[in-house]
Design an enzyme around this catalytic site. Structure first.
Site, PDB file in Angstrom:
ATOM      1  N   HIS A  36      66.256  92.729  63.759  1.00 26.84           N
ATOM      2  CA  HIS A  36      66.387  93.550  62.553  1.00 26.84           C
ATOM      3  C   HIS A  36      67.433  94.654  62.765  1.00 26.84           C
ATOM      4  O   HIS A  36      68.264  94.917  61.899  1.00 26.84           O
ATOM      5  CB  HIS A  36      65.056  94.233  62.201  1.00 26.84           C
ATOM      6  CG  HIS A  36      63.947  93.314  61.791  1.00 26.84           C
ATOM      7  ND1 HIS A  36      62.718  93.303  62.410  1.00 26.84           N
ATOM      8  CD2 HIS A  36      63.871  92.383  60.802  1.00 26.84           C
ATOM      9  CE1 HIS A  36      61.934  92.413  61.824  1.00 26.84           C
ATOM     10  NE2 HIS A  36      62.605  91.829  60.850  1.00 26.84           N
TER      11      HIS A  36
ATOM     12  N   LYS B 227      50.117  89.541  53.304  1.00 29.90           N
ATOM     13  CA  LYS B 227      50.620  89.106  54.613  1.00 29.90           C
ATOM     14  C   LYS B 227      49.764  89.636  55.753  1.00 29.90           C
ATOM     15  O   LYS B 227      50.021  89.322  56.908  1.00 29.90           O
ATOM     16  CB  LYS B 227      52.071  89.568  54.793  1.00 29.90           C
ATOM     17  CG  LYS B 227      53.057  88.750  53.986  1.00 29.90           C
ATOM     18  CD  LYS B 227      54.434  88.789  54.601  1.00 29.90           C
ATOM     19  CE  LYS B 227      55.339  87.772  53.936  1.00 29.90           C
ATOM     20  NZ  LYS B 227      56.689  87.819  54.484  1.00 29.90           N
TER      21      LYS B 227
ATOM     22  N   ARG C 141      68.877  83.604  60.489  1.00 24.92           N
ATOM     23  CA  ARG C 141      68.864  83.283  61.913  1.00 24.92           C
ATOM     24  C   ARG C 141      69.292  81.850  62.168  1.00 24.92           C
ATOM     25  O   ARG C 141      70.116  81.558  63.000  1.00 24.92           O
ATOM     26  CB  ARG C 141      67.463  83.490  62.501  1.00 24.92           C
ATOM     27  CG  ARG C 141      67.110  84.921  62.715  1.00 24.92           C
ATOM     28  CD  ARG C 141      65.629  85.121  62.787  1.00 24.92           C
ATOM     29  NE  ARG C 141      65.019  84.915  61.485  1.00 24.92           N
ATOM     30  CZ  ARG C 141      63.781  85.215  61.196  1.00 24.92           C
ATOM     31  NH1 ARG C 141      62.993  85.694  62.132  1.00 24.92           N
ATOM     32  NH2 ARG C 141      63.303  85.027  59.998  1.00 24.92           N
TER      33      ARG C 141
ATOM     34  N   SER D  27      59.102  88.772  64.344  1.00 26.47           N
ATOM     35  CA  SER D  27      58.021  89.721  64.631  1.00 26.47           C
ATOM     36  C   SER D  27      56.765  89.007  65.129  1.00 26.47           C
ATOM     37  O   SER D  27      56.041  89.544  65.970  1.00 26.47           O
ATOM     38  CB  SER D  27      57.692  90.543  63.386  1.00 26.47           C
ATOM     39  OG  SER D  27      58.830  91.229  62.942  1.00 26.47           O
TER      40      SER D  27
HETATM   41  P1  ADP Z   1      60.010  89.048  55.482  1.00 30.94           P
HETATM   42  O1  ADP Z   1      58.534  89.075  55.489  1.00 30.94           O
HETATM   43  O2  ADP Z   1      60.639  89.581  54.233  1.00 30.94           O
HETATM   44  O3  ADP Z   1      60.648  87.758  55.951  1.00 30.94           O
HETATM   45  P2  ADP Z   1      60.805  90.099  58.020  1.00 30.94           P
HETATM   46  O4  ADP Z   1      60.551  91.462  58.567  1.00 30.94           O
HETATM   47  O5  ADP Z   1      60.218  88.953  58.736  1.00 30.94           O
HETATM   48  O6  ADP Z   1      60.360  90.176  56.541  1.00 30.94           O
HETATM   49  O7  ADP Z   1      62.358  89.882  57.886  1.00 30.94           O
HETATM   50  C1  ADP Z   1      63.170  90.671  57.072  1.00 30.94           C
HETATM   51  C2  ADP Z   1      64.564  90.089  57.063  1.00 30.94           C
HETATM   52  O8  ADP Z   1      65.100  90.176  58.369  1.00 30.94           O
HETATM   53  C3  ADP Z   1      64.640  88.622  56.679  1.00 30.94           C
HETATM   54  O9  ADP Z   1      65.842  88.402  55.972  1.00 30.94           O
HETATM   55  C4  ADP Z   1      64.682  87.907  57.999  1.00 30.94           C
HETATM   56  O10 ADP Z   1      65.341  86.672  57.917  1.00 30.94           O
HETATM   57  C5  ADP Z   1      65.477  88.896  58.818  1.00 30.94           C
HETATM   58  N1  ADP Z   1      65.186  88.793  60.238  1.00 30.94           N
HETATM   59  C6  ADP Z   1      63.994  88.767  60.861  1.00 30.94           C
HETATM   60  N2  ADP Z   1      64.125  88.643  62.197  1.00 30.94           N
HETATM   61  C7  ADP Z   1      65.464  88.582  62.418  1.00 30.94           C
HETATM   62  C8  ADP Z   1      66.269  88.407  63.581  1.00 30.94           C
HETATM   63  N3  ADP Z   1      65.740  88.228  64.794  1.00 30.94           N
HETATM   64  N4  ADP Z   1      67.604  88.397  63.423  1.00 30.94           N
HETATM   65  C9  ADP Z   1      68.138  88.528  62.210  1.00 30.94           C
HETATM   66  N5  ADP Z   1      67.460  88.667  61.060  1.00 30.94           N
HETATM   67  C10 ADP Z   1      66.138  88.691  61.167  1.00 30.94           C
END
Ligand code: ADP
Length: 165
Positions: free
Chosen positions: A22, A46, A95, A133
């Site tokens: 992130h 969630k 990703r 996460s």
């Molecule tokens: P959501 O529940 O909206 O998917 P996340 O916190 O899992 O929330 O992810 C938020 C955004 O960050 C999404 O666009 C996700 O693809 C991106 N994201 C999550 N992990 C990574 C990572 N390791 N590298 C790049 N982008 C990421």
């Protein structure tokens, strides 16, 4: 298209918790926009491990060195939140191909709801492309090494949380 002097982008997500993946995306977005709002989506369906406040606090601590970024949380529709904040863009991270279908669907739905809001996809450094996460939480629960996946502050918060579980 919206004509704002200041180009504001929203980076929405669960951030349960924020990871180095992130943070990589936030750094890239901060180079493209005048201001980036990292917004914790309050989606109780969630069943997040961390409360909204805890997630906001961990992000704030993790990105305090990245210029012109702020942290917030929101409920309801992303397009409404974006409009309230005069944002011109939504940032999402891509990703791998596995992210694509869901992200495309969300981007197209959001465009249908607000044609002026642009979704921008950014790709993290490949060393974060397998990181999410959920994996970090699972590793923390099993006492695995998460040093290169999350900032030190988040690691401590995760360990404390797992101890209480
Ligand atoms: P959501 O529940 O909206 O998917 P996340 O916190 O899992 O929330 O992810 C938020 C955004 O960050 C999404 O666009 C996700 O693809 C991106 N994201 C999550 N992990 C990574 C990572 N390791 N590298 C790049 N982008 C990421």
């Amino acid at each position: 298209m919206k004509q704002n002097n200041k180009k504001i982008a929203i980076y929405p997500g669960s951030f349960d918790p924020i990871t180095n993946g992130h943070i990589d995306i936030i750094k890239r977005a901060s180079l493209l926009f005048d201001h980036v709002i990292v917004a914790v989506a309050n989606n109780e369906q969630k069943r997040p491990l961390f409360s909204e406040n805890e997630r906001v606090e961990m992000i704030t601590e993790s990105i305090r060195e990245i210029p012109h970024t702020t942290v917030d949380s929101f409920k309801g529709l992303l397009v409404d939140y974006a409009r309230q904040n005069n944002a011109i863009a939504v940032i999402r991270g891509l990703r791998a191909v596995s992210d694509f279908e869901y992200e495309l669907q969300m981007a197209l739905v959001n465009r249908k709801l607000d044609e002026q809001l642009i979704t921008v996809f950014l790709m993290p450094h490949e060393s974060y492309s397998y990181l999410n996460s959920s994996i970090v939480k699972e590793l923390a629960l099993l006492n695995g090494n998460i040093d290169c996946f999350v900032p030190e502050y988040v690691k401590t918060r995760l360990k404390n949380k797992m101890r209480k579980k």
